[in-house]
Design a protein around this motif. Sequence first.
Motif, mmCIF file in Angstrom:
data_model
loop_
_atom_site.group_PDB
_atom_site.id
_atom_site.type_symbol
_atom_site.label_atom_id
_atom_site.label_comp_id
_atom_site.label_asym_id
_atom_site.label_seq_id
_atom_site.Cartn_x
_atom_site.Cartn_y
_atom_site.Cartn_z
ATOM 1 N N GLU A 196 0.853 -1.188 0.000
ATOM 2 C CA GLU A 196 0.000 0.000 0.000
ATOM 3 C C GLU A 196 0.888 1.236 0.000
ATOM 4 O O GLU A 196 1.670 1.443 0.927
ATOM 5 N N LEU A 197 0.798 2.020 -1.058
ATOM 6 C CA LEU A 197 1.751 3.113 -1.225
ATOM 7 C C LEU A 197 1.335 4.341 -0.424
ATOM 8 O O LEU A 197 0.150 4.592 -0.212
ATOM 9 N N THR A 198 2.333 5.105 0.003
ATOM 10 C CA THR A 198 2.042 6.394 0.628
ATOM 11 C C THR A 198 1.572 7.342 -0.474
ATOM 12 O O THR A 198 1.688 7.030 -1.667
ATOM 13 N N GLN A 201 4.314 8.291 -2.899
ATOM 14 C CA GLN A 201 4.669 7.138 -3.726
ATOM 15 C C GLN A 201 3.581 6.862 -4.758
ATOM 16 O O GLN A 201 3.870 6.593 -5.926
ATOM 17 N N THR A 226 17.560 7.326 0.502
ATOM 18 C CA THR A 226 17.590 5.873 0.623
ATOM 19 C C THR A 226 16.476 5.445 1.572
ATOM 20 O O THR A 226 16.345 6.003 2.651
ATOM 21 N N GLY A 227 15.668 4.499 1.140
ATOM 22 C CA GLY A 227 14.599 4.035 2.012
ATOM 23 C C GLY A 227 13.283 4.777 1.838
ATOM 24 O O GLY A 227 12.311 4.511 2.543
ATOM 25 N N GLY A 229 11.399 4.555 -0.744
ATOM 26 C CA GLY A 229 10.459 3.756 -1.512
ATOM 27 C C GLY A 229 10.592 3.907 -3.019
ATOM 28 O O GLY A 229 9.667 3.595 -3.768
ATOM 29 N N LYS A 230 11.758 4.344 -3.502
ATOM 30 C CA LYS A 230 11.957 4.481 -4.952
ATOM 31 C C LYS A 230 11.741 3.139 -5.642
ATOM 32 O O LYS A 230 11.129 3.063 -6.699
ATOM 33 N N THR A 231 12.264 2.083 -5.015
ATOM 34 C CA THR A 231 12.119 0.768 -5.630
ATOM 35 C C THR A 231 10.649 0.367 -5.720
ATOM 36 O O THR A 231 10.195 -0.119 -6.756
ATOM 37 N N ARG A 264 12.535 -9.422 -3.711
ATOM 38 C CA ARG A 264 11.473 -8.418 -3.739
ATOM 39 C C ARG A 264 10.726 -8.433 -5.055
ATOM 40 O O ARG A 264 9.499 -8.321 -5.104
ATOM 41 N N PHE A 381 10.341 5.858 4.231
ATOM 42 C CA PHE A 381 9.107 5.148 4.522
ATOM 43 C C PHE A 381 9.074 4.749 5.990
ATOM 44 O O PHE A 381 10.065 4.300 6.538
ATOM 45 N N ARG A 590 18.243 2.583 9.211
ATOM 46 C CA ARG A 590 17.264 2.217 8.184
ATOM 47 C C ARG A 590 15.967 1.699 8.807
ATOM 48 O O ARG A 590 14.919 1.818 8.219
HETATM 49 P P1 ADP Z 1 14.615 3.064 -1.854
HETATM 50 O O1 ADP Z 1 14.569 2.302 -3.129
HETATM 51 O O2 ADP Z 1 14.222 4.508 -2.016
HETATM 52 O O3 ADP Z 1 15.871 2.913 -1.064
HETATM 53 P P2 ADP Z 1 12.772 1.050 -0.952
HETATM 54 O O4 ADP Z 1 11.754 0.989 -2.012
HETATM 55 O O5 ADP Z 1 13.827 0.001 -0.929
HETATM 56 O O6 ADP Z 1 13.459 2.483 -0.917
HETATM 57 O O7 ADP Z 1 12.023 1.088 0.439
HETATM 58 C C1 ADP Z 1 12.708 0.954 1.685
HETATM 59 C C2 ADP Z 1 11.989 -0.072 2.547
HETATM 60 O O8 ADP Z 1 10.703 0.402 2.896
HETATM 61 C C3 ADP Z 1 11.781 -1.387 1.834
HETATM 62 O O9 ADP Z 1 11.934 -2.443 2.748
HETATM 63 C C4 ADP Z 1 10.353 -1.294 1.340
HETATM 64 O O10 ADP Z 1 9.760 -2.557 1.181
HETATM 65 C C5 ADP Z 1 9.694 -0.485 2.437
HETATM 66 N N1 ADP Z 1 8.601 0.293 1.905
HETATM 67 C C6 ADP Z 1 8.687 1.383 1.126
HETATM 68 N N2 ADP Z 1 7.474 1.862 0.829
HETATM 69 C C7 ADP Z 1 6.583 1.040 1.409
HETATM 70 C C8 ADP Z 1 5.147 0.994 1.490
HETATM 71 N N3 ADP Z 1 4.391 1.910 0.876
HETATM 72 N N4 ADP Z 1 4.595 -0.002 2.203
HETATM 73 C C9 ADP Z 1 5.352 -0.918 2.841
HETATM 74 N N5 ADP Z 1 6.695 -0.938 2.805
HETATM 75 C C10 ADP Z 1 7.311 0.026 2.114
#
Ligand code: ADP
Length: 731
Positions: A196-198, A201, A226-227, A229-231, A264, A381, A590
């Motif tokens: 579930e995205l913020t 996001q 970093t962290g 939620g870019k991925t 992932r 996140f 983190r």
């Molecule tokens: P980035 O790529 O910016 O470093 P990530 O996408 O890896 O960030 O997100 C960091 C962590 O937070 C990961 O473990 C990811 O699964 C978790 N996370 C990010 N956004 C969400 C979300 N909307 N719901 C649940 N977990 C999230």
Amino acid sequence: MHSPEFFDEGTLIGVLTTQPLDRMLDYKAPEGGCHLGAFVEVPLGPRKVLGVVWGAGQGNWDIKKVRSAYRVLDAAPMRLEMRDFLRRSADYTLTPMTAMLRLATRAPGLGDPPSMRKIYRRGPNEPDRMTDARRRVIDTLAQYGDLSFTLKELADMAGVTSSVIKGLVKQLVVAEEDSPRDVAFARLDPSRPSKELTQDQASASAYLAQEVTSERYGTTLLRGVTGSGKTEVYLEAVAAALRAGRQALVLLPEIALTAEFLKRVEERFGARPAEWHSGATMTERRRIWRMVGQGQAQLVIGARSALFLPYQNLGLIVVDEEHDTSYKQEEGVLYNARDMAVLRASICGAHVVLASATPSLESWANAENGKYKRLDLTSRFGPAVMPTMKTIDMRVEKLPSDRWVSDVLRVEVQKRIDQGEQAMLFINRRGYAPITLCRACGHQVGCDDCDARMVEHRFLKRLVCHQCGETKPMPEKCPSCDAEGRMAPVGPGVERLGEEAAKLFPDARIATLSSDMYGSARALKAEIEAIADGAADIVIGTQLVAKGHNFPNLTLVGVIDADLGLQGSDLRAAERTFQLMRQVAGRAGRAEKPGTAMLQTYQPEHPVIRSILAGDEEGFWRAEASEREQAGVPPYGRMAGIILSGPDVAQVFEIADELARRDQPLRQIGAQVFGPAPAPIARVRGRHRVRLLVKAGKGVALQNALSRWAAQVQIRGDIRLVIDIDPQSFY
Ligand code: ADP
Ligand code: ZN
């Protein structure tokens, strides 16, 4: 002349081969004719070589002497879009087409017929006699239901020798079948539930999804700490591409291709994507290459060369950690995968996502001037917050000359250990000590073939040249004055820091991470995963720990020498230091626990150190941009590095001087030549290196002028000339 789409048997075709010739070769179309773009096998002298039908033949030869292509290979013809991409990237990087084609065919046995292999599954019978080993084979097969295995896989999983399995095959307890090697990748399912995205996001991913479905080219800079939620966000863009029936490519720096990341992706889409990296086996490479070309690999996760796979319908390219210097290939074809990704996407109507916590100034500037869309994810996140940043002023620390961890830092590290948390000490230097010096005469041990000092590696028990890789044993006596027992290490490397930490924290579990300490990338990744699971209290590492790993229990990062990167004369020294320090600091805190980053520095007032500390990224970029704009350097001007090298220094300089003198083609476009000068590392592997630098304005036809310029001089003998467009490295 316009080329027909199909050439009848016997008509003249122009073939681009992978051989180092600088022209197309004429052949007669083989039996049955061939399509434009077809992969063909052609005779070249006594050999058979791989080629692509590039158009109609030139016809400059006596038709009777033109040989026939042997056959069309069983592979999808190279698409127009791909041929275009190769041509334009060759023009951009001033690379011969044959070298580009080699890059695009880096899989073995492309022309071989689909090969078969034996696979094993449960057969209809029961064994005449049951043994433990036989029982394990039957149980293993039962456990995995429909799956089939290769002989080795099954033997390994059941813990038996292959003869046990062969015995069962005879009795039809195990069935042996032929199966093609190049099998399609499992379908990925974009409709599986995402996280579930913020709000941030969600709106970013909605924008990207819409761009991907538009089938128009565009580039988005996705910025977020970093962290943040870019991925998660770009995986939704991948989902959009898959829904639209298009392929997606995610490029990562080689080392960031971790099991954690692949897991992932698998969780999101329910199956494994294709993985293209240096560790992939030849069979796997061939399978990926073919399946990508047939549209039977929907998603490729890969290192930079995955950009040259024959996608059938590419809709999205993600370049994660887009600022990472490893996207620039520094040997062979000198290309920047980030820039070539944009080129490829613009040709095939795909969208590009450049993701980073600390974008390159190039991408930042392209977002500023509107070429790229920019999306920001502003917070981490969940509960994680950015680490607190502090400097430690080393001028007041007064450390003895063989110690590098200040008291302030030592106390903080100890605190983390006592709390059951992890701390990281970062130094961007491999080996034990950068200099090995004779205390009697001052001699420093250098490499015989390079203009570089040898670096002591205690782990390998050798001195190593970081330029050419040459090693020698640690000398007992000085090679210059013969004094015995006076050779001493000077300065810190990651191994020496590990030694210091072991003394300072005798009860801590310490893990030292450096690329040269692990036999394989796989072993290194396994070690990193063990550390993330809590196998160490203190992590000591070089640059590679800064790249995208997740250490949930890490709450302190100590940077041993924050000034190191600022000393270089490199155009990007400030940018690199800024990025690296922010990335390293981003390792801390983190998960739920807040993190702290401490930077040891002798120049706490340096503007770069201050902006790192203040976390004022926009401020840093603006200041850096205005300096570069005034100097007319990238991204506000263009550059090309020219490296001439050869065994005879006078000869190398002679050609370099001639080039500098005959700069008319460059002056015509308002470009300037600087040099020649000995390169900062003036000798590598016994070859003397001389550099010239060309600076030009933004919108000029630089490549064209460079080719005309370089064509004026004749490169004699053993001399090599390399042109590096948009150089990243200046050594
Ligand atoms: P980035 O790529 O910016 O470093 P990530 O996408 O890896 O960030 O997100 C960091 C962590 O937070 C990961 O473990 C990811 O699964 C978790 N996370 C990010 N956004 C969400 C979300 N909307 N719901 C649940 N977990 C999230
Ligand atoms: Zn060397």
